[in-house]
Design a protein around this motif. Sequence first.
Motif, PDB file in Angstrom:
ATOM      1  N   ASP A  33       0.862  -1.180   0.000  1.00  0.00           N
ATOM      2  CA  ASP A  33       0.000   0.000   0.000  1.00  0.00           C
ATOM      3  C   ASP A  33       0.899   1.231   0.000  1.00  0.00           C
ATOM      4  O   ASP A  33       1.524   1.555   1.020  1.00  0.00           O
ATOM      5  CB  ASP A  33      -0.905  -0.011   1.228  1.00  0.00           C
ATOM      6  N   PRO A  34       0.965   1.942  -1.114  1.00  0.00           N
ATOM      7  CA  PRO A  34       1.897   3.068  -1.203  1.00  0.00           C
ATOM      8  C   PRO A  34       1.358   4.379  -0.670  1.00  0.00           C
ATOM      9  O   PRO A  34       1.995   5.424  -0.831  1.00  0.00           O
ATOM     10  CB  PRO A  34       2.124   3.178  -2.720  1.00  0.00           C
ATOM     11  N   HIS A  35       0.191   4.341   0.016  1.00  0.00           N
ATOM     12  CA  HIS A  35      -0.435   5.603   0.399  1.00  0.00           C
ATOM     13  C   HIS A  35      -1.236   5.439   1.682  1.00  0.00           C
ATOM     14  O   HIS A  35      -2.420   5.106   1.663  1.00  0.00           O
ATOM     15  CB  HIS A  35      -1.360   6.065  -0.735  1.00  0.00           C
ATOM     16  N   THR A  36      -0.582   5.683   2.825  1.00  0.00           N
ATOM     17  CA  THR A  36      -1.280   5.623   4.110  1.00  0.00           C
ATOM     18  C   THR A  36      -0.949   6.833   4.976  1.00  0.00           C
ATOM     19  O   THR A  36       0.107   7.450   4.824  1.00  0.00           O
ATOM     20  CB  THR A  36      -0.931   4.335   4.892  1.00  0.00           C
ATOM     21  N   HIS A  37      -1.867   7.133   5.872  1.00  0.00           N
ATOM     22  CA  HIS A  37      -1.680   8.213   6.852  1.00  0.00           C
ATOM     23  C   HIS A  37      -2.056   7.653   8.230  1.00  0.00           C
ATOM     24  O   HIS A  37      -3.218   7.713   8.641  1.00  0.00           O
ATOM     25  CB  HIS A  37      -2.558   9.415   6.525  1.00  0.00           C
ATOM     26  N   LEU A  38      -1.090   7.117   8.937  1.00  0.00           N
ATOM     27  CA  LEU A  38      -1.324   6.563  10.266  1.00  0.00           C
ATOM     28  C   LEU A  38      -0.790   7.517  11.328  1.00  0.00           C
ATOM     29  O   LEU A  38       0.274   8.121  11.146  1.00  0.00           O
ATOM     30  CB  LEU A  38      -0.652   5.195  10.392  1.00  0.00           C
ATOM     31  N   ASP A  39      -1.539   7.654  12.417  1.00  0.00           N
ATOM     32  CA  ASP A  39      -1.122   8.531  13.517  1.00  0.00           C
ATOM     33  C   ASP A  39      -0.736   9.916  12.999  1.00  0.00           C
ATOM     34  O   ASP A  39       0.298  10.467  13.363  1.00  0.00           O
ATOM     35  CB  ASP A  39       0.047   7.888  14.281  1.00  0.00           C
ATOM     36  N   MET A  40      -1.614  10.474  12.154  1.00  0.00           N
ATOM     37  CA  MET A  40      -1.313  11.755  11.512  1.00  0.00           C
ATOM     38  C   MET A  40      -2.197  12.869  12.053  1.00  0.00           C
ATOM     39  O   MET A  40      -3.420  12.751  12.058  1.00  0.00           O
ATOM     40  CB  MET A  40      -1.528  11.656   9.999  1.00  0.00           C
ATOM     41  N   THR A  90       3.266  -4.563   3.320  1.00  0.00           N
ATOM     42  CA  THR A  90       4.157  -3.396   3.352  1.00  0.00           C
ATOM     43  C   THR A  90       3.327  -2.147   3.127  1.00  0.00           C
ATOM     44  O   THR A  90       2.467  -2.119   2.239  1.00  0.00           O
ATOM     45  CB  THR A  90       5.232  -3.467   2.248  1.00  0.00           C
ATOM     46  N   ILE A  91       3.582  -1.121   3.925  1.00  0.00           N
ATOM     47  CA  ILE A  91       2.951   0.181   3.696  1.00  0.00           C
ATOM     48  C   ILE A  91       4.042   1.238   3.540  1.00  0.00           C
ATOM     49  O   ILE A  91       5.161   1.084   4.036  1.00  0.00           O
ATOM     50  CB  ILE A  91       2.006   0.587   4.839  1.00  0.00           C
ATOM     51  N   ILE A  92       3.698   2.311   2.846  1.00  0.00           N
ATOM     52  CA  ILE A  92       4.566   3.489   2.798  1.00  0.00           C
ATOM     53  C   ILE A  92       3.719   4.666   3.278  1.00  0.00           C
ATOM     54  O   ILE A  92       2.749   5.049   2.637  1.00  0.00           O
ATOM     55  CB  ILE A  92       5.131   3.755   1.391  1.00  0.00           C
ATOM     56  N   ASP A  93       4.078   5.192   4.424  1.00  0.00           N
ATOM     57  CA  ASP A  93       3.317   6.254   5.077  1.00  0.00           C
ATOM     58  C   ASP A  93       3.935   7.612   4.748  1.00  0.00           C
ATOM     59  O   ASP A  93       5.096   7.694   4.346  1.00  0.00           O
ATOM     60  CB  ASP A  93       3.315   6.028   6.592  1.00  0.00           C
ATOM     61  N   PHE A  94       3.149   8.661   4.948  1.00  0.00           N
ATOM     62  CA  PHE A  94       3.618  10.010   4.629  1.00  0.00           C
ATOM     63  C   PHE A  94       4.136  10.722   5.873  1.00  0.00           C
ATOM     64  O   PHE A  94       3.389  10.937   6.828  1.00  0.00           O
ATOM     65  CB  PHE A  94       2.503  10.829   3.982  1.00  0.00           C
ATOM     66  N   CYS A  95       5.403  11.078   5.826  1.00  0.00           N
ATOM     67  CA  CYS A  95       6.050  11.824   6.906  1.00  0.00           C
ATOM     68  C   CYS A  95       5.854  13.317   6.645  1.00  0.00           C
ATOM     69  O   CYS A  95       6.375  13.857   5.660  1.00  0.00           O
ATOM     70  CB  CYS A  95       7.538  11.461   6.937  1.00  0.00           C
ATOM     71  N   LEU A  96       5.095  13.973   7.509  1.00  0.00           N
ATOM     72  CA  LEU A  96       4.806  15.396   7.334  1.00  0.00           C
ATOM     73  C   LEU A  96       5.904  16.262   7.937  1.00  0.00           C
ATOM     74  O   LEU A  96       6.468  15.934   8.982  1.00  0.00           O
ATOM     75  CB  LEU A  96       3.465  15.741   7.995  1.00  0.00           C
ATOM     76  N   SER A 104       7.767   1.924   5.199  1.00  0.00           N
ATOM     77  CA  SER A 104       8.725   2.943   4.814  1.00  0.00           C
ATOM     78  C   SER A 104       7.996   4.280   4.812  1.00  0.00           C
ATOM     79  O   SER A 104       6.805   4.344   5.125  1.00  0.00           O
ATOM     80  CB  SER A 104       9.335   2.629   3.438  1.00  0.00           C
ATOM     81  N   PHE A 105       8.710   5.351   4.455  1.00  0.00           N
ATOM     82  CA  PHE A 105       8.118   6.691   4.480  1.00  0.00           C
ATOM     83  C   PHE A 105       8.343   7.417   3.161  1.00  0.00           C
ATOM     84  O   PHE A 105       9.399   7.290   2.543  1.00  0.00           O
ATOM     85  CB  PHE A 105       8.754   7.556   5.591  1.00  0.00           C
ATOM     86  N   HIS A 106       7.318   8.191   2.758  1.00  0.00           N
ATOM     87  CA  HIS A 106       7.496   9.282   1.811  1.00  0.00           C
ATOM     88  C   HIS A 106       7.768  10.544   2.641  1.00  0.00           C
ATOM     89  O   HIS A 106       7.310  10.646   3.786  1.00  0.00           O
ATOM     90  CB  HIS A 106       6.238   9.526   0.981  1.00  0.00           C
ATOM     91  N   LEU A 107       8.441  11.508   2.055  1.00  0.00           N
ATOM     92  CA  LEU A 107       8.794  12.732   2.782  1.00  0.00           C
ATOM     93  C   LEU A 107       8.117  13.939   2.153  1.00  0.00           C
ATOM     94  O   LEU A 107       8.312  14.229   0.964  1.00  0.00           O
ATOM     95  CB  LEU A 107      10.312  12.925   2.776  1.00  0.00           C
ATOM     96  N   GLN A 108       7.309  14.643   2.942  1.00  0.00           N
ATOM     97  CA  GLN A 108       6.648  15.851   2.449  1.00  0.00           C
ATOM     98  C   GLN A 108       7.658  16.984   2.284  1.00  0.00           C
ATOM     99  O   GLN A 108       8.557  17.170   3.117  1.00  0.00           O
ATOM    100  CB  GLN A 108       5.548  16.285   3.415  1.00  0.00           C
ATOM    101  N   GLN A 131      -1.684   3.042 -12.774  1.00  0.00           N
ATOM    102  CA  GLN A 131      -0.802   1.898 -12.553  1.00  0.00           C
ATOM    103  C   GLN A 131      -0.812   1.307 -11.145  1.00  0.00           C
ATOM    104  O   GLN A 131      -0.305   0.202 -10.951  1.00  0.00           O
ATOM    105  CB  GLN A 131       0.642   2.286 -12.907  1.00  0.00           C
ATOM    106  N   THR A 132      -1.346   2.011 -10.170  1.00  0.00           N
ATOM    107  CA  THR A 132      -1.301   1.497  -8.797  1.00  0.00           C
ATOM    108  C   THR A 132      -2.625   1.763  -8.070  1.00  0.00           C
ATOM    109  O   THR A 132      -3.414   2.613  -8.472  1.00  0.00           O
ATOM    110  CB  THR A 132      -0.164   2.131  -7.965  1.00  0.00           C
ATOM    111  N   ILE A 133      -2.795   1.011  -6.967  1.00  0.00           N
ATOM    112  CA  ILE A 133      -3.950   1.195  -6.082  1.00  0.00           C
ATOM    113  C   ILE A 133      -3.425   1.459  -4.675  1.00  0.00           C
ATOM    114  O   ILE A 133      -2.781   0.604  -4.070  1.00  0.00           O
ATOM    115  CB  ILE A 133      -4.840  -0.058  -6.053  1.00  0.00           C
ATOM    116  N   GLY A 134      -3.667   2.659  -4.182  1.00  0.00           N
ATOM    117  CA  GLY A 134      -3.371   2.976  -2.785  1.00  0.00           C
ATOM    118  C   GLY A 134      -4.673   3.025  -2.008  1.00  0.00           C
ATOM    119  O   GLY A 134      -5.763   3.076  -2.590  1.00  0.00           O
ATOM    120  N   SER A 135      -4.578   3.021  -0.697  1.00  0.00           N
ATOM    121  CA  SER A 135      -5.795   3.133   0.108  1.00  0.00           C
ATOM    122  C   SER A 135      -6.108   4.578   0.476  1.00  0.00           C
ATOM    123  O   SER A 135      -7.258   4.940   0.666  1.00  0.00           O
ATOM    124  CB  SER A 135      -5.678   2.298   1.385  1.00  0.00           C
TER     125      SER A 135
END
Length: 472
Positions: free
Chosen positions: A56-63, A88-94, A121-125, A310-314
């Motif tokens: 899942d390439p798109h999550t926002h946990l504890d945000m 595996t998830i990739i969450d967004f680091c704000l 893992s994380f994406h970085l804003q 090309q992808t499905i995120g939540s």
Amino acid sequence: MKKIIKNGTIVTAVDTFKADICIENGTISQIGSQLSYLGAEIIDAKGCYVFPGGIDPHTHLDMPFGGTVTKDDFETGTIAAAFGGTTTIIDFCLTKKGETLQSAIDTWHAKAQAKAVIDYSFHLQIVEMNENVLMELPVVMEQEGITSLKVFMAYKHQFQADDETLFRTLVTAKELGALVMVHAENGDVIDFLVKKALQEGNTEPIFHALTRPPQAEGEATGRAAILTELAGSQLYVVHVSCAEAAEKIANARRKGIDIWGETCPQYLVLDQSYLEKPNFEGAKYVWSPPLREKWNQEVLWNALKSGELQTIGSDQCSFDFNGQKDLGKGDFSKIPNGGPIIEDRVSILFSEGVVKDRISLNQFVDLTSTRAAKLFGLYPKKGTIAVGADADIVIFNPTVERIISGKAHHMAVDYNPFEGMKVTGEPVSVLSRGEFVIRNKKFVGKAGAGMYLKRAKYGNSQVNNEMKTIKL
């Protein structure tokens, strides 16, 4: 202990075949039909598909958002993800202006490291692109293995960056080997429309959708694509919801622009009318971009089938209906944006996509796992079933039918947006690096067992080079 999964049908993004899988030391050591069972735990997958674990390439946990914090943290959110077949998830680091990137990353590590039950893992804003950021970015990319950068084109006065910041991020990403992600909506136009609606006394949840029209998403998507072309860079558009945005991505790809598009289950099966539910129930469906008119659903399905998306995120971003969503009673702009999607992402795509013959079984695996692994520097350790890959595996029953319900789900939130929806197919058992997280539909994992993943740079692998030249 050595494990062997037998009698299942293995499905990858390119192949479907009968074989057994041997797992040793967390990785796949053998795939074949005559494996040695000596000393192995046997896992019978008869009648089931065996998929690579979902990514899942798109999550926002504890945000933090809108004066509150998302209800699911890295423990409840990753448990729900695992039940849904995601490993595996990739969450967004704000980040915040004036603060170091590393301080934000450290904050997100603290949220996740003792709680995640699956790998992450994380994406970085990026909220500003100045000399300090330019100096720090190569360092954190190298040390943290973060190779994707998020820029918001919406949420004025909160997250929104200007075009100069977006363009400089694109230029920098090209130099450093990062993939730029955008939330593509015209935040300035939306801000004007929201103020106008409230001044006119239009306060109900439906006005969240009416003040974020599809044209605002299409315009921003097209603008981001043009800036990407000008920078000679690469772009990933998150949560595409409408025909206007999908068309801009398709046109840009035909021009040879290195652009990728993600959509989400909610846009494939729900529509704008849900925001009109009485008694403020419409607030359950407030997220951004908003749900669209129903005809957009087939446009998105066709774009997935043709490879234009090309992808499905939540876009998992859960808030309780009672105590959080109701902060916006009397003012739709104060309803926290987001919904609980992480657990049902895989099942909905299988049921509505594969079972209804909108996409192939192999496309399903590519959309839910493989393509995200390739785009975000995790392949081939993640995203496929192959010798040497991590043993992230989902044993999936393709025939069982169930009804989605908030009473049965594992997310911490008090409702499910897909309530009452009948789906075919569900995960039975889920392994992360060879260890059961879900076994026979029961959680057997452990908080903190999930590992932080450092990722490869975009475009420096044979896989990404091939993807750049083959526009599906």
